[in-house]
Enzyme design. Structure first.
Site, mmCIF file in Angstrom:
data_model
loop_
_atom_site.group_PDB
_atom_site.id
_atom_site.type_symbol
_atom_site.label_atom_id
_atom_site.label_comp_id
_atom_site.label_asym_id
_atom_site.label_seq_id
_atom_site.Cartn_x
_atom_site.Cartn_y
_atom_site.Cartn_z
ATOM 1 N N SER A 79 -49.359 -26.872 1.463
ATOM 2 C CA SER A 79 -48.979 -25.556 0.636
ATOM 3 C C SER A 79 -48.422 -26.185 -0.509
ATOM 4 O O SER A 79 -48.302 -27.281 -0.772
ATOM 5 C CB SER A 79 -48.296 -24.564 1.164
ATOM 6 O OG SER A 79 -46.883 -25.036 1.762
ATOM 7 N N GLU A 109 -53.538 -24.997 -13.790
ATOM 8 C CA GLU A 109 -54.748 -23.834 -13.385
ATOM 9 C C GLU A 109 -53.879 -22.758 -13.262
ATOM 10 O O GLU A 109 -52.764 -22.680 -13.144
ATOM 11 C CB GLU A 109 -55.206 -24.600 -12.279
ATOM 12 C CG GLU A 109 -56.102 -25.783 -12.278
ATOM 13 C CD GLU A 109 -56.578 -26.378 -10.968
ATOM 14 O OE1 GLU A 109 -56.277 -25.555 -9.920
ATOM 15 O OE2 GLU A 109 -57.266 -27.342 -10.798
ATOM 16 N N LYS A 111 -52.833 -19.857 -10.714
ATOM 17 C CA LYS A 111 -52.767 -19.663 -9.046
ATOM 18 C C LYS A 111 -53.308 -18.391 -8.614
ATOM 19 O O LYS A 111 -52.637 -17.232 -9.042
ATOM 20 C CB LYS A 111 -51.332 -19.966 -8.696
ATOM 21 C CG LYS A 111 -50.972 -20.057 -7.428
ATOM 22 C CD LYS A 111 -49.500 -20.453 -7.199
ATOM 23 C CE LYS A 111 -49.235 -20.659 -5.870
ATOM 24 N NZ LYS A 111 -49.428 -19.662 -4.843
ATOM 25 N N ASP A 113 -54.171 -15.358 -6.647
ATOM 26 C CA ASP A 113 -53.387 -14.502 -5.683
ATOM 27 C C ASP A 113 -54.388 -13.991 -4.479
ATOM 28 O O ASP A 113 -54.747 -12.824 -4.678
ATOM 29 C CB ASP A 113 -52.492 -13.480 -6.263
ATOM 30 C CG ASP A 113 -51.525 -13.089 -5.131
ATOM 31 O OD1 ASP A 113 -51.111 -13.797 -4.207
ATOM 32 O OD2 ASP A 113 -50.737 -11.983 -5.767
ATOM 33 N N GLU A 168 -59.648 -20.063 -3.198
ATOM 34 C CA GLU A 168 -59.090 -18.948 -2.784
ATOM 35 C C GLU A 168 -60.138 -17.721 -2.885
ATOM 36 O O GLU A 168 -60.603 -17.699 -3.948
ATOM 37 C CB GLU A 168 -58.160 -18.800 -3.940
ATOM 38 C CG GLU A 168 -56.836 -17.980 -3.494
ATOM 39 C CD GLU A 168 -55.921 -18.526 -2.578
ATOM 40 O OE1 GLU A 168 -55.881 -19.746 -2.333
ATOM 41 O OE2 GLU A 168 -54.728 -17.973 -2.576
ATOM 42 N N TYR A 220 -60.543 -24.746 -5.815
ATOM 43 C CA TYR A 220 -59.753 -25.619 -6.538
ATOM 44 C C TYR A 220 -59.660 -27.116 -6.002
ATOM 45 O O TYR A 220 -58.622 -27.838 -6.546
ATOM 46 C CB TYR A 220 -58.261 -24.946 -6.701
ATOM 47 C CG TYR A 220 -57.799 -24.299 -5.378
ATOM 48 C CD1 TYR A 220 -57.629 -25.473 -4.341
ATOM 49 C CD2 TYR A 220 -57.808 -22.991 -5.326
ATOM 50 C CE1 TYR A 220 -56.880 -24.956 -3.131
ATOM 51 C CE2 TYR A 220 -57.251 -22.649 -3.976
ATOM 52 C CZ TYR A 220 -56.991 -23.397 -2.884
ATOM 53 O OH TYR A 220 -56.539 -23.155 -1.861
ATOM 54 N N LYS A 287 -50.993 -29.954 -11.834
ATOM 55 C CA LYS A 287 -51.380 -31.159 -10.640
ATOM 56 C C LYS A 287 -51.623 -32.131 -11.633
ATOM 57 O O LYS A 287 -51.969 -32.223 -12.837
ATOM 58 C CB LYS A 287 -52.969 -30.783 -10.390
ATOM 59 C CG LYS A 287 -53.041 -29.632 -9.463
ATOM 60 C CD LYS A 287 -54.435 -29.244 -9.101
ATOM 61 C CE LYS A 287 -54.556 -28.121 -8.253
ATOM 62 N NZ LYS A 287 -56.023 -27.658 -7.745
ATOM 63 N N LYS A 311 -44.187 -19.925 -10.225
ATOM 64 C CA LYS A 311 -44.437 -18.675 -9.941
ATOM 65 C C LYS A 311 -43.767 -17.817 -11.006
ATOM 66 O O LYS A 311 -42.860 -17.803 -11.275
ATOM 67 C CB LYS A 311 -43.995 -18.161 -8.594
ATOM 68 C CG LYS A 311 -44.254 -19.135 -7.425
ATOM 69 C CD LYS A 311 -45.495 -18.464 -6.785
ATOM 70 C CE LYS A 311 -44.931 -17.951 -5.372
ATOM 71 N NZ LYS A 311 -45.723 -17.383 -4.744
ATOM 72 N N CYS A 405 -39.910 22.816 3.653
ATOM 73 C CA CYS A 405 -41.100 21.985 3.153
ATOM 74 C C CYS A 405 -41.078 22.767 1.660
ATOM 75 O O CYS A 405 -41.352 23.905 1.727
ATOM 76 C CB CYS A 405 -42.292 22.545 4.285
ATOM 77 S SG CYS A 405 -43.926 21.887 3.299
ATOM 78 N N CYS A 408 -44.669 24.947 2.170
ATOM 79 C CA CYS A 408 -44.788 26.287 2.859
ATOM 80 C C CYS A 408 -43.429 26.851 3.260
ATOM 81 O O CYS A 408 -43.359 27.759 4.105
ATOM 82 C CB CYS A 408 -45.717 25.961 3.905
ATOM 83 S SG CYS A 408 -45.085 24.883 5.317
ATOM 84 N N CYS A 423 -43.100 17.970 8.098
ATOM 85 C CA CYS A 423 -43.297 19.502 8.166
ATOM 86 C C CYS A 423 -44.222 19.711 9.096
ATOM 87 O O CYS A 423 -45.533 19.003 9.351
ATOM 88 C CB CYS A 423 -43.916 19.958 6.875
ATOM 89 S SG CYS A 423 -44.652 21.803 7.024
ATOM 90 N N CYS A 429 -49.728 25.018 6.271
ATOM 91 C CA CYS A 429 -49.080 24.206 5.177
ATOM 92 C C CYS A 429 -50.394 23.870 4.382
ATOM 93 O O CYS A 429 -51.016 22.888 4.809
ATOM 94 C CB CYS A 429 -48.506 22.957 5.666
ATOM 95 S SG CYS A 429 -47.550 22.304 4.338
HETATM 96 S S1 IVH Z 1 -54.150 -26.558 -5.330
HETATM 97 C C1 IVH Z 1 -51.540 -28.167 -1.581
HETATM 98 N N1 IVH Z 1 -54.848 -24.973 -6.888
HETATM 99 O O1 IVH Z 1 -51.768 -21.641 -3.457
HETATM 100 C C2 IVH Z 1 -52.752 -27.749 -1.685
HETATM 101 N N2 IVH Z 1 -53.779 -24.113 -4.844
HETATM 102 O O2 IVH Z 1 -49.142 -21.730 -2.288
HETATM 103 C C3 IVH Z 1 -53.443 -27.783 -3.189
HETATM 104 N N3 IVH Z 1 -53.825 -21.607 -4.816
HETATM 105 O O3 IVH Z 1 -52.678 -23.035 -0.258
HETATM 106 C C4 IVH Z 1 -53.699 -26.578 -3.608
HETATM 107 N N4 IVH Z 1 -54.438 -21.003 -6.731
HETATM 108 O O4 IVH Z 1 -54.352 -21.153 -1.196
HETATM 109 C C5 IVH Z 1 -54.195 -25.107 -5.848
HETATM 110 N N5 IVH Z 1 -55.461 -23.555 -8.675
HETATM 111 C C6 IVH Z 1 -54.994 -23.446 -7.312
HETATM 112 C C7 IVH Z 1 -54.777 -22.421 -6.615
HETATM 113 C C8 IVH Z 1 -54.281 -22.757 -5.253
HETATM 114 C C9 IVH Z 1 -54.151 -20.718 -5.628
HETATM 115 C C10 IVH Z 1 -53.242 -21.211 -3.436
HETATM 116 C C11 IVH Z 1 -53.749 -22.029 -2.303
HETATM 117 C C12 IVH Z 1 -52.495 -22.797 -1.625
HETATM 118 C C13 IVH Z 1 -51.548 -22.017 -2.027
HETATM 119 C C14 IVH Z 1 -50.163 -22.637 -2.019
#
Ligand code: IVH
Length: 685
Positions: A79, A109, A111, A113, A168, A220, A287, A311, A405, A408, A423, A429
């Site tokens: 992660s 990039e 992120k 969700d 994702e 990604y 990155k 975040k 309620c 009613c 209720c 109702c």
């Molecule tokens: S790079 C470490 N790029 O965020 C693995 N991850 O909290 C490299 N995610 O598990 C991940 N957008 O599921 C990367 N542009 C993005 C992303 C991304 C969403 C997610 C991914 C990862 C989680 C980490």
């Protein structure tokens, strides 16, 4: 000849799919596309020997995965370390810069969700899709992933023999909103947010349900045996050439930059613009772009040292609570709702916030006239986080939670261990009556077309319906005089109601809206009891002995059938000819479609009983066999099929057929189901 045409059709349909779902360009009309797909479908059915798991026809799903196998990842799925402040990003930059002597670039990039996925391709074919799992092993969700239209099943161009790509899976906002709108119309509980729904969808057992969800996927990360480039940015260009949907390079979803200031501008830009995206992001990923430097810097056990996530905080605003009112749900549950001074938050205007229950009001010490902090995360309904006590005025008194309620006037009760008040005057109702009818007509229940929430309101207010049985007495002439009711709509309602009489027993049971009897429990009950009479007289011990039926459900069923009103309703529905027992198929529908086929039946079934399946096999020329062997032609598998049988079947590559497929196979459709004779005789309670 057929094989040639099948191959040609597959290539053509892959190309049209790629163009439409990845490049956003439509090359053919829907009509032409459907015709080609239909031709492919027919040829594939005629020639099962040319089966291809990655055929474009697999996009609609149909495979059932009972349990997802755990598979080890080739490389652990790590992660990202999170940061919430710009200082953390500056620290990250100085850590990285210390480790690297040469110049380098960052890739910024979005992120996404959603839920992480790893896709493995061999010889250009998708062979496996795994969830993150615990990072070391993930769950094999290939059948479900095949239904996601922007994920290529077959690659194009000059792709390498083996590759793994990660990304994702997301639930785009418009598709998510549409799904919730449909659920609202069906009286189903709304999904909280796109992320959780994407994650739940990818683990559904029935892949045709996943296909309906319209999921999408952004990639990604790419892993290659022999890397052809040193730049993560160029990986995106490669992926694009091979047919993948990469983050749009032209829409600023990805940017290669050289300075930390440019990283900050990217973060600031998307902080303001993220509400305009058609999907949710929860931050930005930064990155190191050069792959050789990523290797040099390395990973900790949990996350790469060469990347960080920034975040975004859930946006908070403060506003005034003008009033608190109380909503009554279908089950009688009371939810306090704060009526707010309208305020803009995360791109939408918020006027209301749920306060959940009486305890939450006490916990927040919420009073009318308070200024509160409201937050909107991914959830649809915003939350009140806290009261701004500095703005409280002495005249504001604590809230007196209602005792009766609001609809009613019946006295509210609070069951032991439950946070909500209820209720319990459910039959008198109005929102509960309308809610029950709306649940009854829902798509997964009686699927009555043309009766949405508005129509139910109209019919109820006109005194035409006061319970679900009244639907079956509706005549076109009664409906026509209603406001904005056209001839066609009135006809649709009457026809929809009539058509619902053949809906299978388990759906009808779900439609009745017995507390705690959802879709799955209804199936279990229908499997066990086979008709309403045996369920009506079942005592507590009999009920708890049924698979997955616990004390709470058993008590609720007994309570339901104790009520004379409910029993009268069921008798009325029986009188109207609704399907209160498992179906029997008419004998005259016999064929020789299964001639001399050796068939094993295993597990429990929903539409017809197990004995009925066996009878149908013989009726259509097949032979019932009790154990699986190499001479078995197919297995009709229901729920909870024994694992040893399943393993043996997989080993011997015996065709597995689910109940619906089997009925389809012998050309049984709803209309060939015998209308059950009304059940005679009164039951004494
Ligand atoms: S790079 C470490 N790029 O965020 C693995 N991850 O909290 C490299 N995610 O598990 C991940 N957008 O599921 C990367 N542009 C993005 C992303 C991304 C969403 C997610 C991914 C990862 C989680 C980490």
């Amino acid at each position: 000849m057929s094989l040639l045409r099948i191959k040609e059709l597959r290539t053509l349909l892959h190309k049209y799919n790629h163009s439409y779902y990845v490049l956003n360009i439509s090359l053919v009309s829907d009509f032409e596309f459907d015709n080609l797909m239909c031709e492919l479908d027919t040829l594939e059915k005629k020639h099962p020997e040319y089966e291809d798991v990655n055929s474009p026809s697999k996009r609609v799903g149909g495979d059932i995965t009972k349990s997802f196998n755990s598979v080890k990842h080739q490389f652990p799925m790590l992660s990202l370390s999170n940061s919430y402040s710009k200082e953390d990003i500056v620290d990250f930059d100085s850590r990285v810069s210390k480790l690297i002597d040469n110049t380098f670039t960052y890739l910024c990039e979005l992120k996404y969700d959603g839920v992480a996925i790893s896709l493995i391709y061999e010889n250009g074919q998708l062979v496996r899709a795994l969830t993150r799992g615990d990072g070391v092993s993930g769950e094999d969700v290939t059948a479900n992933v095949r239904t996601i239209t922007s994920i290529p099943l077959s690659l194009i161009g000059n792709y390498p023999e083996k590759l793994e790509v990660r990304g994702e899976i997301i639930f785009p906002r418009p598709a998510f909103d549409l799904l919730n709108k449909e659920r609202l119309a069906n009286g189903e509980q709304l999904f909280a947010n796109p992320r959780n729904t994407a994650s739940g969808s990818i683990k559904l057992q029935d892949s045709s349900e996943v296909a309906k969800r319209k999921l999408d996927c952004f990639l990604y990360a790419l892993f290659l045996d022999n890397s052809v480039t040193n730049s993560a940015y160029e990986h995106y260009e490669l992926l694009k050439k091979w047919g993948f949907k990469t983050p749009f390079l032209d829409k600023n979803y990805v940017k290669s930059v050289s300075t930390i200031d440019e990283v900050m501008s990217f973060i600031n830009y998307w902080e303001k613009s993220r509400n305009d995206l058609p999907f949710d992001i929860d931050g930005i990923v930064v990155k190191v772009n050069e792959l050789s430097l990523q290797k040099l810097i390395g990973n900790t056990a949990k996350s790469p040292r060469w990347a960080i996530a920034f975040k975004y905080k859930a946006e908070q605003v403060s506003t005034l609570v003008k009033n608190v009112f109380y909503q009554v749900g279908r089950t009688g549950a009371i939810t306090p709702v704060a009526d707010l001074e309208p305020v803009e938050i995360s791109g939408s205007v918020v006027k209301r916030a749920s306060v959940h229950n009486a305890d939450q009001i006490l916990k927040l010490d919420l009073r009318i006239g308070d200024t509160v902090f409201v937050e909107k995360g991914g959830e649809i309904i915003p939350k009140i986080i806290a009261v701004d006590f500095t703005k409280r005025n002495k005249n504001q008194l604590p809230l007196d939670y209602i005792k009766c309620c609001p609809e009613c006037n019946a006295e509210l009760v609070r069951f032991e261990g439950e946070a909500q008040h209820y209720c319990i005057n459910s039959n008198d109702c109005p929102p509960q009556i309308k809610g029950k009818i709306s649940h009854f007509v829902g798509r997964k229940q009686m699927n009555i077309d043309g009766v949405g929430e508005e129509t139910i309101d109209l019919l109820f207010n006109a005194g035409l319906i006061a319970n679900v049985a009244d639907l079956y007495n509706l005549k076109k002439e009664d409906i026509l005089p209603l406001e904005r009711m056209a001839e066609k709509s009135a006809e649709n309602i009457v026809n929809g109601v009539e058509a619902s009489k053949v809906v299978p027993f388990h759906k009808l049971l779900f439609a009745l809206g017995i507390r705690y009897v959802g879709e799955t429990v209804a199936k279990k009950l229908a499997n066990h009891f086979e008709n309403i009479q045996s369920l009506r007289i079942a005592d507590f011990d009999t009920l708890v002995n049924v698979d997955e039926i616990g004390d709470k459900i058993a008590e609720s069923i007994i309570d339901y059938f104790k009520s004379p009103i409910n029993n009268e309703l069921i008798d009325q529905l029986i009188g109207f000819g609704l399907n209160f027992e498992k179906a029997k198929i008419k004998d005259e529908l016999s064929t020789d479609l299964l001639k001399d086929k050796k068939i094993v039946v295993s597990g429990k079934f929903n539409i017809v009983s197990r004995d009925e399946i066996k009878r149908l096999i013989e009726l259509n020329g097949g032979k019932n066999i009790s154990s699986v062997s190499s001479s078995t032609d197919m297995i009709i598998c229901g729920e909870n099929m024994g694992p040893s049988k399943l393993n043996k079947a997989k080993k011997l590559e015996i065709k597995l057929v689910v109940e619906e497929e089997f009925l389809d196979m012998i050309k049984v459709n709803q209309h060939s189901v015998e209308e059950n004779p009304p059940i005679q005789g009164e039951i004494q309670f």
